[in-house]
Motif scaffolding. Structure first.
Motif, PDB file in Angstrom:
ATOM      1  N   CYS A   1    -109.115 -86.248  39.503  1.00 53.72           N
ATOM      2  CA  CYS A   1    -110.494 -86.657  39.824  1.00 53.72           C
ATOM      3  C   CYS A   1    -111.488 -85.751  39.114  1.00 53.72           C
ATOM      4  O   CYS A   1    -112.482 -86.230  38.556  1.00 53.72           O
ATOM      5  CB  CYS A   1    -110.740 -86.584  41.328  1.00 53.72           C
ATOM      6  SG  CYS A   1    -109.704 -87.673  42.326  1.00 53.72           S
ATOM      7  N   ILE A   2    -111.244 -84.460  39.137  1.00 57.87           N
ATOM      8  CA  ILE A   2    -112.137 -83.501  38.492  1.00 57.87           C
ATOM      9  C   ILE A   2    -112.202 -83.785  36.999  1.00 57.87           C
ATOM     10  O   ILE A   2    -113.282 -83.873  36.409  1.00 57.87           O
ATOM     11  CB  ILE A   2    -111.676 -82.058  38.764  1.00 57.87           C
ATOM     12  CG1 ILE A   2    -111.806 -81.719  40.255  1.00 57.87           C
ATOM     13  CG2 ILE A   2    -112.467 -81.068  37.902  1.00 57.87           C
ATOM     14  CD1 ILE A   2    -111.089 -80.448  40.673  1.00 57.87           C
ATOM     15  N   VAL A   3    -111.050 -83.929  36.387  1.00 55.04           N
ATOM     16  CA  VAL A   3    -110.992 -84.169  34.938  1.00 55.04           C
ATOM     17  C   VAL A   3    -111.703 -85.478  34.587  1.00 55.04           C
ATOM     18  O   VAL A   3    -112.580 -85.512  33.719  1.00 55.04           O
ATOM     19  CB  VAL A   3    -109.528 -84.198  34.447  1.00 55.04           C
ATOM     20  CG1 VAL A   3    -109.437 -84.675  33.013  1.00 55.04           C
ATOM     21  CG2 VAL A   3    -108.888 -82.812  34.603  1.00 55.04           C
ATOM     22  N   TYR A   4    -111.344 -86.555  35.244  1.00 53.49           N
ATOM     23  CA  TYR A   4    -111.892 -87.871  34.929  1.00 53.49           C
ATOM     24  C   TYR A   4    -113.401 -87.909  35.145  1.00 53.49           C
ATOM     25  O   TYR A   4    -114.168 -88.353  34.282  1.00 53.49           O
ATOM     26  CB  TYR A   4    -111.200 -88.945  35.774  1.00 53.49           C
ATOM     27  CG  TYR A   4    -111.689 -90.343  35.491  1.00 53.49           C
ATOM     28  CD1 TYR A   4    -111.235 -91.038  34.379  1.00 53.49           C
ATOM     29  CD2 TYR A   4    -112.600 -90.966  36.334  1.00 53.49           C
ATOM     30  CE1 TYR A   4    -111.679 -92.329  34.105  1.00 53.49           C
ATOM     31  CE2 TYR A   4    -113.050 -92.253  36.072  1.00 53.49           C
ATOM     32  CZ  TYR A   4    -112.587 -92.925  34.958  1.00 53.49           C
ATOM     33  OH  TYR A   4    -113.036 -94.191  34.692  1.00 53.49           O
TER      34      TYR A   4
ATOM     35  N   SER B   1    -119.010 -87.432  42.543  1.00 56.80           N
ATOM     36  CA  SER B   1    -117.556 -87.506  42.411  1.00 56.80           C
ATOM     37  C   SER B   1    -116.960 -86.165  42.008  1.00 56.80           C
ATOM     38  O   SER B   1    -115.854 -85.817  42.446  1.00 56.80           O
ATOM     39  CB  SER B   1    -117.183 -88.579  41.392  1.00 56.80           C
ATOM     40  OG  SER B   1    -117.625 -89.831  41.840  1.00 56.80           O
ATOM     41  N   ILE B   2    -117.667 -85.421  41.182  1.00 52.00           N
ATOM     42  CA  ILE B   2    -117.190 -84.081  40.824  1.00 52.00           C
ATOM     43  C   ILE B   2    -117.150 -83.200  42.061  1.00 52.00           C
ATOM     44  O   ILE B   2    -116.161 -82.501  42.311  1.00 52.00           O
ATOM     45  CB  ILE B   2    -118.066 -83.464  39.721  1.00 52.00           C
ATOM     46  CG1 ILE B   2    -117.825 -84.193  38.406  1.00 52.00           C
ATOM     47  CG2 ILE B   2    -117.790 -81.958  39.580  1.00 52.00           C
ATOM     48  CD1 ILE B   2    -118.819 -83.872  37.323  1.00 52.00           C
ATOM     49  N   ALA B   3    -118.223 -83.233  42.847  1.00 53.88           N
ATOM     50  CA  ALA B   3    -118.256 -82.421  44.063  1.00 53.88           C
ATOM     51  C   ALA B   3    -117.123 -82.803  45.006  1.00 53.88           C
ATOM     52  O   ALA B   3    -116.428 -81.935  45.545  1.00 53.88           O
ATOM     53  CB  ALA B   3    -119.612 -82.563  44.751  1.00 53.88           C
ATOM     54  N   ILE B   4    -116.902 -84.098  45.174  1.00 53.94           N
ATOM     55  CA  ILE B   4    -115.835 -84.554  46.065  1.00 53.94           C
ATOM     56  C   ILE B   4    -114.468 -84.173  45.505  1.00 53.94           C
ATOM     57  O   ILE B   4    -113.580 -83.736  46.238  1.00 53.94           O
ATOM     58  CB  ILE B   4    -115.946 -86.071  46.304  1.00 53.94           C
ATOM     59  CG1 ILE B   4    -117.221 -86.386  47.089  1.00 53.94           C
ATOM     60  CG2 ILE B   4    -114.708 -86.616  47.018  1.00 53.94           C
ATOM     61  CD1 ILE B   4    -117.608 -87.849  47.097  1.00 53.94           C
ATOM     62  N   GLY B   5    -114.291 -84.320  44.184  1.00 50.51           N
ATOM     63  CA  GLY B   5    -113.027 -83.933  43.561  1.00 50.51           C
ATOM     64  C   GLY B   5    -112.726 -82.458  43.740  1.00 50.51           C
ATOM     65  O   GLY B   5    -111.589 -82.082  44.052  1.00 50.51           O
ATOM     66  N   CYS B   6    -113.734 -81.608  43.551  1.00 45.35           N
ATOM     67  CA  CYS B   6    -113.536 -80.166  43.749  1.00 45.35           C
ATOM     68  C   CYS B   6    -113.245 -79.856  45.215  1.00 45.35           C
ATOM     69  O   CYS B   6    -112.377 -79.036  45.526  1.00 45.35           O
ATOM     70  CB  CYS B   6    -114.754 -79.382  43.271  1.00 45.35           C
ATOM     71  SG  CYS B   6    -114.956 -79.340  41.476  1.00 45.35           S
ATOM     72  N   TYR B   7    -113.944 -80.527  46.104  1.00 46.12           N
ATOM     73  CA  TYR B   7    -113.718 -80.317  47.534  1.00 46.12           C
ATOM     74  C   TYR B   7    -112.298 -80.705  47.930  1.00 46.12           C
ATOM     75  O   TYR B   7    -111.624 -79.999  48.671  1.00 46.12           O
ATOM     76  CB  TYR B   7    -114.734 -81.115  48.357  1.00 46.12           C
ATOM     77  CG  TYR B   7    -114.515 -80.983  49.837  1.00 46.12           C
ATOM     78  CD1 TYR B   7    -114.969 -79.859  50.514  1.00 46.12           C
ATOM     79  CD2 TYR B   7    -113.832 -81.961  50.558  1.00 46.12           C
ATOM     80  CE1 TYR B   7    -114.755 -79.712  51.869  1.00 46.12           C
ATOM     81  CE2 TYR B   7    -113.615 -81.825  51.905  1.00 46.12           C
ATOM     82  CZ  TYR B   7    -114.069 -80.702  52.563  1.00 46.12           C
ATOM     83  OH  TYR B   7    -113.841 -80.555  53.907  1.00 46.12           O
TER      84      TYR B   7
END
Length: 117
Positions: free
Chosen positions: A64-67, A52-58
């Motif tokens: 999304c990144i924060v959560y 999810s972090i990778a997808i949020g950054c993408y």
């Protein structure tokens, strides 16, 4: 400029609660989808949060990144695992993904890592 990522996290979580007051069915459906998607099965929760972090950054989704940075730490991820997952997004997303990794994500790590030490 560093963002107040803890405030962003709280705004998102509290915002869901507020939105649920007038849109209970839709918010509950969204939360049900999240629950089903993040339930450990073939992949454990930590792996799913790192994805999810990778997808949020993408996708350059700040909330999304924060959560998911917070949730990844909560699931037992390390700073190194979080940054490595973000670098996968950079391989696909280039400069914009790198920008969110070196700014917002590093702010999140600095703020949230101490909660789980």
């Amino acid at each position: 400029m560093a963002r107040n990522v803890r405030e962003m996290l709280n705004d998102f979580v509290n915002g869901l609660g507020t939105l649920r007051e007038t849109n209970e069915e839709a918010v509950d459906a969204f939360m049900g989808l999240l629950g089903a998607s993040y339930s450990p099965k073939a992949l454990d929760l930590k792996t799913k949060e790192l994805m999810s972090i990778a997808i949020g950054c993408y996708n350059r989704c700040e909330y999304c990144i924060v959560y998911h940075c917070y949730k990844a730490f909560e699931a037992g991820a390390t700073k190194e695992e979080i940054l490595e997952s973000a670098m996968v997004s950079v391989a696909f997303g280039g400069g914009p993904s790198m920008a969110y990794t070196v700014t917002l994500l590093t702010d999140c790590i600095a703020e949230f890592e101490k909660d789980f030490q």
